[in-house]
Motif scaffolding. Structure first.
Motif, PDB file in Angstrom:
ATOM      1  N   ILE A  88       0.831  -1.210   0.000  1.00 45.49           N
ATOM      2  CA  ILE A  88       0.000   0.000   0.000  1.00 45.49           C
ATOM      3  C   ILE A  88       0.874   1.272   0.000  1.00 45.49           C
ATOM      4  O   ILE A  88       0.688   2.145  -0.849  1.00 45.49           O
ATOM      5  CB  ILE A  88      -1.042  -0.042   1.141  1.00 45.49           C
ATOM      6  CG1 ILE A  88      -2.027  -1.193   0.847  1.00 45.49           C
ATOM      7  CG2 ILE A  88      -1.762   1.296   1.292  1.00 45.49           C
ATOM      8  CD1 ILE A  88      -3.024  -1.506   1.938  1.00 45.49           C
ATOM      9  N   PRO A  89       1.897   1.357   0.896  1.00 47.42           N
ATOM     10  CA  PRO A  89       2.734   2.571   0.875  1.00 47.42           C
ATOM     11  C   PRO A  89       3.445   2.799  -0.466  1.00 47.42           C
ATOM     12  O   PRO A  89       3.722   3.936  -0.836  1.00 47.42           O
ATOM     13  CB  PRO A  89       3.767   2.340   1.987  1.00 47.42           C
ATOM     14  CG  PRO A  89       3.283   1.196   2.786  1.00 47.42           C
ATOM     15  CD  PRO A  89       2.230   0.468   2.012  1.00 47.42           C
ATOM     16  N   ALA A  90       3.725   1.718  -1.208  1.00 52.90           N
ATOM     17  CA  ALA A  90       4.489   1.853  -2.460  1.00 52.90           C
ATOM     18  C   ALA A  90       3.735   2.669  -3.504  1.00 52.90           C
ATOM     19  O   ALA A  90       4.345   3.306  -4.367  1.00 52.90           O
ATOM     20  CB  ALA A  90       4.806   0.472  -3.037  1.00 52.90           C
ATOM     21  N   LEU A  91       2.426   2.666  -3.416  1.00 48.16           N
ATOM     22  CA  LEU A  91       1.603   3.345  -4.427  1.00 48.16           C
ATOM     23  C   LEU A  91       2.058   4.801  -4.630  1.00 48.16           C
ATOM     24  O   LEU A  91       2.150   5.282  -5.754  1.00 48.16           O
ATOM     25  CB  LEU A  91       0.143   3.303  -3.981  1.00 48.16           C
ATOM     26  CG  LEU A  91      -0.888   3.632  -5.026  1.00 48.16           C
ATOM     27  CD1 LEU A  91      -1.011   2.511  -6.042  1.00 48.16           C
ATOM     28  CD2 LEU A  91      -2.246   3.877  -4.375  1.00 48.16           C
ATOM     29  N   GLU A  92       2.353   5.454  -3.535  1.00 50.68           N
ATOM     30  CA  GLU A  92       2.728   6.884  -3.595  1.00 50.68           C
ATOM     31  C   GLU A  92       4.160   7.085  -4.073  1.00 50.68           C
ATOM     32  O   GLU A  92       4.576   8.210  -4.322  1.00 50.68           O
ATOM     33  CB  GLU A  92       2.579   7.518  -2.202  1.00 50.68           C
ATOM     34  CG  GLU A  92       1.165   7.442  -1.634  1.00 50.68           C
ATOM     35  CD  GLU A  92       0.136   7.960  -2.613  1.00 50.68           C
ATOM     36  OE1 GLU A  92       0.406   8.968  -3.294  1.00 50.68           O
ATOM     37  OE2 GLU A  92      -0.942   7.323  -2.737  1.00 50.68           O
ATOM     38  N   GLY A 148     -11.854 -10.469   4.999  1.00 53.91           N
ATOM     39  CA  GLY A 148     -10.727  -9.543   5.055  1.00 53.91           C
ATOM     40  C   GLY A 148     -11.015  -8.300   4.243  1.00 53.91           C
ATOM     41  O   GLY A 148     -11.922  -8.291   3.387  1.00 53.91           O
ATOM     42  N   ALA A 149     -10.264  -7.223   4.532  1.00 54.08           N
ATOM     43  CA  ALA A 149     -10.422  -5.973   3.770  1.00 54.08           C
ATOM     44  C   ALA A 149      -9.062  -5.290   3.608  1.00 54.08           C
ATOM     45  O   ALA A 149      -8.995  -4.084   3.403  1.00 54.08           O
ATOM     46  CB  ALA A 149     -11.420  -5.059   4.476  1.00 54.08           C
ATOM     47  N   GLY A 150      -7.990  -6.070   3.718  1.00 56.10           N
ATOM     48  CA  GLY A 150      -6.638  -5.528   3.528  1.00 56.10           C
ATOM     49  C   GLY A 150      -6.256  -5.562   2.055  1.00 56.10           C
ATOM     50  O   GLY A 150      -7.117  -5.674   1.171  1.00 56.10           O
ATOM     51  N   GLY A 151      -4.948  -5.490   1.780  1.00 60.92           N
ATOM     52  CA  GLY A 151      -4.466  -5.408   0.395  1.00 60.92           C
ATOM     53  C   GLY A 151      -4.924  -6.578  -0.459  1.00 60.92           C
ATOM     54  O   GLY A 151      -5.430  -6.377  -1.571  1.00 60.92           O
TER      55      GLY A 151
END
Ligand code: NDP
Length: 304
Positions: A88-92, A148-151
């Protein structure tokens, strides 16, 4: 070749990499990383395709992702995979993100071209191929419960929606996250399909009564939580609720069956585990890096 490389290895890569033959030009970044099966699978793919490169494992802490990517950008890497906690952090941190990764909100594959980082997400498509392989069905025909609702859950739920599944139910310990995920997918379910009294798209609480109410109106249940990573973890849905008409897919690939898969077998349900998703998301990553079909048989053999 070392079993695991670090950020400081990456920062003095020319010296470290001299020792590796064939040269390491691909890898996976994660924390923890020792458990990853990707190096074994991707190195088998490179050998089978006669590509003279190797794929390494990189132990990179969450706070070090940006530095690691900056180092990679300067080296002649073809690309990398990302795993927990970086997707998720990689997106930015990408120069360019493909439409699917943007919709999922997570990147699991990076292609490096002329110093530019291009982000992709192959988890959803890899999941769809895994379901076809495990159960010989398409998502289009299925009523699906995603746990689940994560990546991983986000990639899987989006793929189910894109393939126009009959019904999609999302359950998460934090119900608000499940609600957010379903709201983001609502436009896929605006069509005329009618399923009687049950909703086509729904977020439900992580509770036995809620699961019990759903079971009769489901075909496929997918565990996309981290429950099962530890041997002592209980099944996400109590064994007494599982029924023979269900297909149970656990995204976790442990050395033995998870409690969920064991309970499903006991209940007479059909089961699949995360190795098939790992295989297909990895094959799709290989295709992004090299623009050619991945040697699936060699990759499968390496995993088994
Ligand atoms: P995330 O950290 O993004 O999400 C974790 C999810 O698990 C959240 O929904 C979280 O719920 C839930 N969860 C964690 N602990 C519990 C618990 N004790 N009880 C109930 N729910 C819990 O992780 P990812 O989405 O990246 O990964 C999830 C799983 O998918 C991992 O096990 C991973 O191994 C697997 N995976 C497999 C792949 C494959 O190729 N086979 C590919 C990618 C992932 P909450 O929001 O309430 O915290």
């Amino acid at each position: 070749m070392k079993e695991i490389y670090t950020l400081s290895d990456l920062q003095s890569w020319n010296r470290v990499a001299q020792k590796a033959a064939p040269p390491i030009r691909l890898g996976v970044l994660g924390d923890p990383i020792a458990h990853s099966f990707s190096p074994r699978m991707q190195n088998a793919a490179l050998r089978a395709s006669k590509i003279k490169m190797a794929y390494g494992a990189f132990q990179i802490a969450q706070d070090d992702l940006q530095d690691a990517l900056e180092s990679l950008r300067k080296q002649d890497f073809v690309g990398v995979n990302l795993t927990i906690p970086h997707k998720i952090p990689a997106l930015e941190l990408m120069d360019d993100v493909d439409e699917n990764a943007r919709s999922v909100g997570a990147v699991n594959t990076i292609k490096i071209e002329n110093g530019k980082l291009r982000g992709f997400n192959t988890d959803g498509k890899g999941f769809a191929r895994a379901i076809r392989e495990e159960f010989a069905v398409d998502l289009r025909d299925l009523r699906v419960l995603v746990l689940g609702a994560g990546g991983a859950a986000r990639a899987i739920a989006l793929q189910c929606a894109k393939e126009n599944c009959e019904r999609l139910v999302i359950a998460n310990r934090d119900l608000e996250k499940a609600r957010e995920l379903t709201e983001g997918l609502r436009h896929f379910f605006a069509g005329p399909k009618v399923l009687g009294p049950v909703a086509r798209l729904q977020a439900i609480a992580w509770e036995e009564t809620a699961f019990r109410f759903q079971i009769g109106n489901l075909d496929l249940v997918v565990n996309a939580t981290s429950l099962g990573l530890h041997r002592s973890d209980a099944a996400p849905i109590p064994a007494r609720l599982l029924a023979p008409h269900l297909m149970i897919y656990d995204t976790i690939y442990a050395s033995g069956p998870t409690a969920f898969v064991s309970a499903a077998i006991e209940a007479g349900a059909r089961t699949g585990n995360g190795l098939s998703m790992l295989l297909h998301q990895g094959a799709l990553a290989f295709e992004i890096w090299f623009g050619r079909a991945a040697p699936l048989d060699a990759m499968r053999k390496a995993l088994l």
